[in-house]
Design an enzyme around this catalytic site. Structure first.
Site, PDB file in Angstrom:
ATOM      1  N   ARG B  51       0.799  -1.211   0.000  1.00 18.84           N
ATOM      2  CA  ARG B  51       0.000   0.000   0.000  1.00 18.84           C
ATOM      3  C   ARG B  51       0.843   1.278   0.000  1.00 18.84           C
ATOM      4  O   ARG B  51       0.680   2.141  -0.846  1.00 18.84           O
ATOM      5  CB  ARG B  51      -0.834  -0.045   1.275  1.00 18.84           C
ATOM      6  CG  ARG B  51      -2.030   0.753   1.361  1.00 18.84           C
ATOM      7  CD  ARG B  51      -2.778   0.262   2.573  1.00 18.84           C
ATOM      8  NE  ARG B  51      -2.536  -1.175   2.760  1.00 18.84           N
ATOM      9  CZ  ARG B  51      -3.232  -2.126   2.164  1.00 18.84           C
ATOM     10  NH1 ARG B  51      -4.208  -1.808   1.378  1.00 18.84           N
ATOM     11  NH2 ARG B  51      -2.940  -3.394   2.378  1.00 18.84           N
ATOM     12  N   THR B  52       1.746   1.376   0.957  1.00 25.88           N
ATOM     13  CA  THR B  52       2.490   2.632   1.106  1.00 25.88           C
ATOM     14  C   THR B  52       3.346   2.900  -0.128  1.00 25.88           C
ATOM     15  O   THR B  52       3.401   4.020  -0.637  1.00 25.88           O
ATOM     16  CB  THR B  52       3.372   2.572   2.373  1.00 25.88           C
ATOM     17  OG1 THR B  52       2.545   2.203   3.465  1.00 25.88           O
ATOM     18  CG2 THR B  52       4.006   3.908   2.661  1.00 25.88           C
ATOM     19  N   LYS B  80      24.793  -6.056   0.427  1.00 23.03           N
ATOM     20  CA  LYS B  80      26.259  -6.148   0.332  1.00 23.03           C
ATOM     21  C   LYS B  80      26.911  -5.417   1.497  1.00 23.03           C
ATOM     22  O   LYS B  80      28.127  -5.270   1.534  1.00 23.03           O
ATOM     23  CB  LYS B  80      26.738  -5.514  -0.983  1.00 23.03           C
ATOM     24  CG  LYS B  80      26.198  -6.199  -2.220  1.00 23.03           C
ATOM     25  CD  LYS B  80      26.624  -5.412  -3.460  1.00 23.03           C
ATOM     26  CE  LYS B  80      25.861  -5.866  -4.686  1.00 23.03           C
ATOM     27  NZ  LYS B  80      25.963  -4.881  -5.767  1.00 23.03           N
ATOM     28  N   ARG B 101      11.272   3.183   3.563  1.00 21.54           N
ATOM     29  CA  ARG B 101      10.777   2.296   4.628  1.00 21.54           C
ATOM     30  C   ARG B 101      11.919   1.376   5.007  1.00 21.54           C
ATOM     31  O   ARG B 101      12.644   0.870   4.131  1.00 21.54           O
ATOM     32  CB  ARG B 101       9.587   1.481   4.167  1.00 21.54           C
ATOM     33  CG  ARG B 101       9.266   0.363   5.154  1.00 21.54           C
ATOM     34  CD  ARG B 101       7.935  -0.252   4.947  1.00 21.54           C
ATOM     35  NE  ARG B 101       6.881   0.686   5.287  1.00 21.54           N
ATOM     36  CZ  ARG B 101       5.599   0.343   5.359  1.00 21.54           C
ATOM     37  NH1 ARG B 101       5.232  -0.900   5.115  1.00 21.54           N
ATOM     38  NH2 ARG B 101       4.688   1.235   5.659  1.00 21.54           N
ATOM     39  N   HIS B 129       5.483   6.528  11.415  1.00 20.37           N
ATOM     40  CA  HIS B 129       4.917   6.353  10.074  1.00 20.37           C
ATOM     41  C   HIS B 129       4.104   7.621   9.767  1.00 20.37           C
ATOM     42  O   HIS B 129       2.884   7.588   9.719  1.00 20.37           O
ATOM     43  CB  HIS B 129       4.038   5.110  10.064  1.00 20.37           C
ATOM     44  CG  HIS B 129       3.670   4.626   8.687  1.00 20.37           C
ATOM     45  ND1 HIS B 129       4.047   5.277   7.534  1.00 20.37           N
ATOM     46  CD2 HIS B 129       2.957   3.551   8.294  1.00 20.37           C
ATOM     47  CE1 HIS B 129       3.574   4.623   6.498  1.00 20.37           C
ATOM     48  NE2 HIS B 129       2.910   3.573   6.920  1.00 20.37           N
TER      49      HIS B 129
END
Lengths: 138, 305
Positions: B51-52, B80, B101, B129
């Site tokens: 969604r985000t 890495k 995120r 958030h």
């Protein structure tokens, strides 16, 4: 007990009795090659008992560590065996690499090069929080 | 250059400005269709999200901009061993704004102090958030016409629910807000949020495990999912996941104009039968999320329309 006065250096006075050795370690005074004296349980009119640290060298002391560990400490600056300045320490607004974040979800757990920085969020209760994840000091 | 890491960084006036801009975007979408022509958004998602991520990408496309991205967290240089700081510096050379995120709390903040372009926190662990909060605020504002004088219930995982923490932080600055905190004992709101935010702002709050007892007094019911990924122990998750389920029977106890919000994805904490109830607002929230992200991108890129 007699301890020689110092020529040029600093005296950490009014250390809460019992905290002298902790401050000695936190300030890494064992790395110095000058004379350093830790005097414990000195009689004090104001405090009853106190610790004192005398350092026979002109070094920069981490005021943030002192302010966090023991905000009542005074720093006496000695020149030619005379007291020329008396400094007080304060609870610092920010601490860098003094406290370490214990939150396993904090970014500092995976990115080792990041400095551990805490900011003072509640002066009355001496609460610091990690600037990355807001976790409170224990 | 400005980033958004924590909702508390926005003043009430700035939130109001974002809300007004959002309303204008909804009313006049064509006006904004080329607002970000030639600009690029980099979506850096180190944790799964549907969604985000889609919301950010749709927001940028609807502003006329472009999106660059990595296929998944596993395909980034982080595998890495690249640091967040280096990633942020690198991506700053490619894009105009970053949405990040990350499972580690504070990662978007680290990115923001190293990037030379704005960074938007799209969720960091159980921490913050802010753009979900902007979506929540627009939804409440559009449903109720105000952000003050509301009784707001939060139900479910209040311990790890970052959307809950951010929305409480945001609403605590408005007057006449009462919080009703409904959760099992193990998932109660962290004490620092109660103390530093709710109590510090002298706001009324009730903490309870009895969902049905408090349901009739709520203007807003904010349901949350018990998140498996926040538990170190599967047994605890299984024991707590079905603590509260909103069903049509329970909805009969709610006010006729109670708005039900949920940050989604839902598992089973809201029965599908509620979806047709006019009080269900969670899909409107999804739409509002895209609009508020458009509004935020315009603000951070300082685009005048």
């Amino acid at each position: 007990m007699k301890i020689d006065s110092i020529q040029n250096g600093i005296v950490l006075d009014h250390i809460t009795a019992g905290k002298g050795m902790q401050i000695y370690k936190l300030l890494k005074l064992d790395n110095l090659d000058c004379s350093v004296a830790i005097i414990k349980n000195v009689n004090s009119r104001k405090m009853g008992k106190k610790d004192i640290i005398k350092i026979d060298a002109d070094i920069d002391v981490n005021m943030d560590i002192l302010g966090y560990v023991d905000p009542g400490v005074t720093i006496d600056i000695i020149r030619n065996e005379e007291l020329v300045e008396k400094r007080r320490v304060h609870l610092p607004e920010k601490l860098e690499n003094v406290l370490f974040c214990k939150n396993p979800r904090c970014i500092t757990t995976t990115e080792q090069e990041l400095p551990h920085v805490f900011r003072l969020t509640d002066r009355d209760n001496r609460i610091y929080r990690c600037i990355y994840c807001d976790t409170k000091t224990q | 250059m400005r980033s958004l890491i924590d909702i508390a960084e926005l003043s009430i006036e700035e939130i109001d400005e974002l809300l007004q801009r959002a309303e204008d975007i909804i009313a006049n979408p064509k006006k904004y269709a080329h607002a970000c022509d030639g600009k690029k958004l980099a979506t850096l998602f180190f944790e799964p999200s549907t969604r985000t991520r889609l919301s950010f990408e749709a927001a940028m496309y609807e502003l006329g901009g472009n999106v660059i991205s990595m296929a998944s967290a596993g395909s980034s240089s982080a595998t890495k061993g690249e640091s967040v700081a280096d990633t942020a510096k690198t991506v700053s050379c490619y894009a105009d704004v970053i949405a990040m995120r990350h499972p580690k709390e504070g990662a978007p903040y680290v990115a923001s102090i190293n990037a030379s372009i704005p960074v938007i926190n799209a969720g960091d662990g159980g921490h913050n958030h802010p753009t979900q909060t902007l979506a929540d605020l627009l939804t409440i504002y559009r449903e109720k016409g105000r952000l003050n004088n509301l009784t707001v219930g939060f139900c479910g995982d209040l311990k790890f629910g970052r959307t809950v923490h951010s929305l409480i932080t945001a609403l605590s600055r408005y007057t006449g807000i009462k919080f009703v905190l409904i959760s099992p004992d193990e998932l109660k709101l962290p004490s620092y949020i109660k103390k530093d935010i709710i109590q510090k702002n002298n706001l009324e709050y009730v903490q309870t495990t009895d969902f049905e007892a408090v349901l009739p007094e709520l203007d807003i019911l904010y349901m949350t999912r018990v998140q498996r990924e926040r538990f170190f122990n599967e047994e605890d998750y299984v024991r707590l996941k079905d603590s509260y389920i909103l069903t049509p029977d329970k909805m009969k106890l709610a006010k006729a104009d109670c708005s039900v919000l949920h940050p989604l994805p839902r598992v089973n904490e809201i029965s599908v039968a509620i979806d047709n109830d006019p009080r269900a607002c969670y899909f409107k929230q999804v739409f509002n999320g895209k609009i508020m992200r458009m509004s935020l991108i315009l603000k951070l890129l300082e685009v005048e329309v």
